[in-house]
Write a protein that holds these residues in place. Structure first.
Motif, PDB file in Angstrom:
ATOM      1  N   LYS A 117       0.813  -1.218   0.000  1.00 41.44           N
ATOM      2  CA  LYS A 117       0.000   0.000   0.000  1.00 41.44           C
ATOM      3  C   LYS A 117       0.849   1.271   0.000  1.00 41.44           C
ATOM      4  O   LYS A 117       0.366   2.340  -0.373  1.00 41.44           O
ATOM      5  CB  LYS A 117      -0.939   0.007   1.214  1.00 41.44           C
ATOM      6  N   ASN A 143      -3.916  -2.074   6.132  1.00 42.84           N
ATOM      7  CA  ASN A 143      -2.659  -1.682   5.500  1.00 42.84           C
ATOM      8  C   ASN A 143      -2.704  -0.327   4.803  1.00 42.84           C
ATOM      9  O   ASN A 143      -1.758   0.453   4.908  1.00 42.84           O
ATOM     10  CB  ASN A 143      -2.225  -2.742   4.488  1.00 42.84           C
ATOM     11  N   LYS A 220       0.504   1.705  -7.378  1.00 46.82           N
ATOM     12  CA  LYS A 220       0.553   0.248  -7.270  1.00 46.82           C
ATOM     13  C   LYS A 220       1.146  -0.402  -8.513  1.00 46.82           C
ATOM     14  O   LYS A 220       1.730  -1.475  -8.442  1.00 46.82           O
ATOM     15  CB  LYS A 220      -0.847  -0.306  -7.004  1.00 46.82           C
ATOM     16  N   SER A 242      -3.135 -11.314  -4.929  1.00 46.31           N
ATOM     17  CA  SER A 242      -4.389 -11.479  -4.197  1.00 46.31           C
ATOM     18  C   SER A 242      -5.284 -10.262  -4.451  1.00 46.31           C
ATOM     19  O   SER A 242      -4.803  -9.171  -4.716  1.00 46.31           O
ATOM     20  CB  SER A 242      -4.116 -11.666  -2.709  1.00 46.31           C
ATOM     21  N   VAL A 243      -6.582 -10.496  -4.366  1.00 46.46           N
ATOM     22  CA  VAL A 243      -7.554  -9.474  -4.765  1.00 46.46           C
ATOM     23  C   VAL A 243      -8.568  -9.216  -3.653  1.00 46.46           C
ATOM     24  O   VAL A 243      -9.231 -10.146  -3.182  1.00 46.46           O
ATOM     25  CB  VAL A 243      -8.310  -9.920  -6.035  1.00 46.46           C
ATOM     26  N   GLY A 244      -8.651  -7.956  -3.239  1.00 40.27           N
ATOM     27  CA  GLY A 244      -9.684  -7.542  -2.294  1.00 40.27           C
ATOM     28  C   GLY A 244     -10.595  -6.571  -3.012  1.00 40.27           C
ATOM     29  O   GLY A 244     -11.601  -6.929  -3.615  1.00 40.27           O
ATOM     30  N   ASP A 245     -10.182  -5.305  -3.013  1.00 43.53           N
ATOM     31  CA  ASP A 245     -10.907  -4.286  -3.751  1.00 43.53           C
ATOM     32  C   ASP A 245     -10.683  -4.417  -5.261  1.00 43.53           C
ATOM     33  O   ASP A 245     -11.546  -4.090  -6.061  1.00 43.53           O
ATOM     34  CB  ASP A 245     -10.441  -2.912  -3.275  1.00 43.53           C
ATOM     35  N   GLY A 246      -9.496  -4.883  -5.640  1.00 43.79           N
ATOM     36  CA  GLY A 246      -9.193  -5.076  -7.061  1.00 43.79           C
ATOM     37  C   GLY A 246      -8.197  -4.083  -7.628  1.00 43.79           C
ATOM     38  O   GLY A 246      -7.720  -4.217  -8.749  1.00 43.79           O
ATOM     39  N   CYS A 247      -7.860  -3.084  -6.819  1.00 45.03           N
ATOM     40  CA  CYS A 247      -6.959  -2.024  -7.276  1.00 45.03           C
ATOM     41  C   CYS A 247      -5.532  -2.553  -7.499  1.00 45.03           C
ATOM     42  O   CYS A 247      -4.871  -2.201  -8.478  1.00 45.03           O
ATOM     43  CB  CYS A 247      -6.977  -0.905  -6.229  1.00 45.03           C
ATOM     44  N   THR A 248      -5.071  -3.428  -6.615  1.00 46.87           N
ATOM     45  CA  THR A 248      -3.694  -3.926  -6.724  1.00 46.87           C
ATOM     46  C   THR A 248      -3.497  -4.750  -7.993  1.00 46.87           C
ATOM     47  O   THR A 248      -2.560  -4.511  -8.760  1.00 46.87           O
ATOM     48  CB  THR A 248      -3.325  -4.790  -5.494  1.00 46.87           C
ATOM     49  N   SER A 303      -6.987  -8.196   4.942  1.00 46.56           N
ATOM     50  CA  SER A 303      -6.677  -7.200   3.902  1.00 46.56           C
ATOM     51  C   SER A 303      -7.465  -7.420   2.616  1.00 46.56           C
ATOM     52  O   SER A 303      -7.532  -6.530   1.773  1.00 46.56           O
ATOM     53  CB  SER A 303      -5.187  -7.229   3.571  1.00 46.56           C
ATOM     54  N   ILE A 304      -8.032  -8.602   2.455  1.00 46.20           N
ATOM     55  CA  ILE A 304      -8.837  -8.851   1.249  1.00 46.20           C
ATOM     56  C   ILE A 304     -10.272  -9.235   1.615  1.00 46.20           C
ATOM     57  O   ILE A 304     -11.002  -9.784   0.800  1.00 46.20           O
ATOM     58  CB  ILE A 304      -8.193  -9.932   0.334  1.00 46.20           C
ATOM     59  N   GLU A 350       1.791 -11.998   5.372  1.00 48.49           N
ATOM     60  CA  GLU A 350       0.523 -11.943   6.103  1.00 48.49           C
ATOM     61  C   GLU A 350      -0.502 -12.763   5.309  1.00 48.49           C
ATOM     62  O   GLU A 350      -0.264 -13.110   4.138  1.00 48.49           O
ATOM     63  CB  GLU A 350       0.074 -10.494   6.317  1.00 48.49           C
ATOM     64  N   ALA A 352      -3.277 -12.286   3.616  1.00 48.70           N
ATOM     65  CA  ALA A 352      -3.665 -11.824   2.282  1.00 48.70           C
ATOM     66  C   ALA A 352      -2.517 -11.941   1.280  1.00 48.70           C
ATOM     67  O   ALA A 352      -2.737 -12.044   0.075  1.00 48.70           O
ATOM     68  CB  ALA A 352      -4.160 -10.380   2.341  1.00 48.70           C
ATOM     69  N   THR A 380       2.208  -9.147  -0.671  1.00 49.58           N
ATOM     70  CA  THR A 380       1.701  -7.781  -0.525  1.00 49.58           C
ATOM     71  C   THR A 380       1.862  -7.185   0.877  1.00 49.58           C
ATOM     72  O   THR A 380       1.775  -5.970   1.038  1.00 49.58           O
ATOM     73  CB  THR A 380       0.218  -7.752  -0.926  1.00 49.58           C
ATOM     74  N   GLY A 381       2.066  -8.038   1.881  1.00 52.99           N
ATOM     75  CA  GLY A 381       2.199  -7.477   3.224  1.00 52.99           C
ATOM     76  C   GLY A 381       2.968  -8.394   4.162  1.00 52.99           C
ATOM     77  O   GLY A 381       2.985  -9.616   3.985  1.00 52.99           O
TER      78      GLY A 381
HETATM   79  C1  LIG Z   1      -4.793  -4.256   0.055  1.00 54.73           C
HETATM   80  C2  LIG Z   1      -4.153  -5.559   0.065  1.00 54.73           C
HETATM   81  C3  LIG Z   1      -4.407  -6.538  -0.916  1.00 54.73           C
HETATM   82  C4  LIG Z   1      -5.399  -6.400  -2.021  1.00 54.73           C
HETATM   83  O1  LIG Z   1      -5.377  -5.190  -2.733  1.00 54.73           O
HETATM   84  P1  LIG Z   1      -6.730  -4.645  -3.350  1.00 54.73           P
HETATM   85  O2  LIG Z   1      -6.360  -3.423  -4.077  1.00 54.73           O
HETATM   86  O3  LIG Z   1      -7.645  -4.375  -2.200  1.00 54.73           O
HETATM   87  O4  LIG Z   1      -7.282  -5.715  -4.234  1.00 54.73           O
HETATM   88  C5  LIG Z   1      -3.727  -7.738  -0.811  1.00 54.73           C
HETATM   89  N1  LIG Z   1      -2.854  -7.970   0.180  1.00 54.73           N
HETATM   90  C6  LIG Z   1      -2.574  -7.053   1.114  1.00 54.73           C
HETATM   91  C7  LIG Z   1      -1.599  -7.406   2.175  1.00 54.73           C
HETATM   92  C8  LIG Z   1      -3.209  -5.830   1.097  1.00 54.73           C
HETATM   93  O5  LIG Z   1      -2.939  -4.947   2.072  1.00 54.73           O
END
Ligand SMILES: *Cc1c(COP(=O)(O)O)cnc(C)c1O
Length: 418
Positions: A117, A143, A220, A242-248, A303-304, A350, A352, A380-381
């Motif tokens: 992030k 994050n 990103k 990995s995908v949560g919001d999808g921005c990454t 985080s996701i 972590e 996610a 990612t973290g």
């Molecule tokens: C935010 C985050 C993601 C996913 O990113 P998105 O943009 O929300 O899809 C994955 N892993 C970690 C550790 C994050 O902090």
């Protein structure tokens, strides 16, 4: 002032495809909050500057080395905290374990505040400063919040952070240490997001929510740019995110697409987007071809754990354009991936982040990714961000008496002695 955007041509709505000048607000004036905007650049001009040779000669190892591809002015004030330039490590033992010919981990847990992030927040604080907003705000599961607060501290800005009730304690502690005003919302991430939206509108704070702010995905994407350069411009077959919001995932893909457009790489990798089974509305939209349907998220990968992903469309378009795939993994697979990733690579992810590795393993098992393939998993973290989950994955130490009575037995069990 306009000189600031030498290479930016405008902001294009991903829904109605209208292109706006950079002066427009956060989202498309016509489509409203669903009208996510994408920053458009003059790649012909950038391509004449960003050559392989020129890049190799740049001493700046942070992600600002790609400044022509970022929506910031050439003389913009940058945060002092270093972002990007994270290691890409070959992990043969882990590759064998998940069934791949070659696997690299891109350890973005090594960023200033411990997650990817920072790439986005660093751009966010530069934009806040440029727009003369002394306060930056964000709603986040953890994050994005700690990153926003850290970057704001580095830049001399104030930060106001909305977190959902169940944000992990280490992340909340980071926020407090960075001096943020931390508002723990008794509710979900979605509740925190809505409250942040309203507050930014009311008090004119700069809104760092990557769900709507078009500039954060630009930060990103430098993860993708770095992977390309670190692999000597020969990307792996796959890159797992990995995908949560999808921005990454959308950002990483944009990075690769730009490298191709600039002639820096001959071909782009396929993107494997990975969601947790209990929070997979983006995978569902990808597979069905229908609009995303909000869900109630249930996964330990905080985080996701996103029920209403704002960037779902950008993510679906990205994975599809890459010729890639989306896959879901269970919380059990995530915990297991945390364990074997740590044991076989020395990298502490972590939940996610380990999700990307778990997704690769599942994709290989299902035949979606071939056994001869090469891949990068984006970590990612950092695992210390959520010690509680890590403890669930890691188990307990052996408690022994000071005279070491049970020692030999344990060592034998661990096959450390005969
Ligand atoms: C935010 C985050 C993601 C996913 O990113 P998105 O943009 O929300 O899809 C994955 N892993 C970690 C550790 C994050 O902090």
């Amino acid at each position: 002032m306009l000189r600031c955007y030498v290479f930016v041509q405008g902001l294009k709505c991903l829904f109605c495809e209208t292109v706006y000048p950079v002066r427009v607000g956060y989202t498309c004036p016509r489509c409203g909050i669903v009208g996510i905007l994408d920053v458009q650049y003059d790649y012909a001009r950038i391509g004449r500057i960003l050559t392989r040779r020129r890049l190799a000669a740049r001493s700046d190892q942070s992600h600002w080395r790609y400044r022509e591809l970022l929506p910031i002015g050439s003389n913009a004030a940058l945060p002092a905290l270093s972002v990007g330039g994270t290691p890409l490590t070959s992990t043969p033992a882990l590759a064998r374990h998940v069934g791949l010919a070659k696997l690299f981990l891109k350890d973005d847990g090594r960023n200033a505040t411990g997650s990817l992030k920072d790439r986005a927040s660093s751009v966010g604080v530069v934009k806040a400063r440029e727009k003369r907003r002394p306060i930056i705000a964000c709603a986040s599961t953890g994050n994005a919040a700690s990153s926003c607060a850290g970057m704001a501290a580095s830049m001399g800005l104030k930060s106001v952070i909305f977190v959902p009730e169940r944000a992990p304690e280490p992340k909340v502690t980071q926020l407090l240490i960075f001096g943020a005003t931390v508002l723990r919302v008794r509710g979900s991430y979605e509740d925190a997001f809505q409250l942040c939206q309203r507050s930014c509108g009311k008090w004119g704070w700069y809104n760092r929510n990557s769900g709507i702010n078009p500039y954060l995905v630009e930060g990103k994407k430098t993860a993708g740019l770095e992977i390309g350069e670190q692999l000597a411009w020969e990307p792996t077959d796959w890159v797992a995110v990995s995908v949560g919001d999808g921005c990454t995932v959308a950002g990483v893909w944009k990075g690769f697409r730009e490298l191709k457009a600039l002639g820096l790489i001959p071909r782009t990798p396929r993107i494997l987007g990975v969601q947790a089974e209990g929070a997979a509305p983006v995978t569902a939209a990808f597979l069905s071809g229908e609009p995303m349907r909000p869900i109630e998220p249930a996964t330990l990968a905080d985080s996701i754990a996103v029920g209403v992903p704002r960037n779902w469309k950008r993510a679906v378009l990205a994975v599809r354009e890459s010729g890639g795939a989306m896959i879901n993994v269970s919380d059990g697979e995530i915990l297991e991936a945390m364990r074997y990733t740590g044991r076989l690579s020395g990298i502490f992810a972590e939940p996610a982040a380990a999700t990307a590795v778990a997704g690769l393993q599942r994709a290989v098992a299902e035949g979606c990714v071939g056994r001869r393939a090469s891949a990068v998993a984006l970590i990612t973290g950092n695992g210390l961000k959520d010690v509680q989950s890590a403890r669930a994955a890691a188990g307990q130490p052996y408690d022994i008496a000071p005279d070491g009575a049970a020692l030999e037995e344990i060592l034998r069990e661990r096959k450390l002695i005969e």
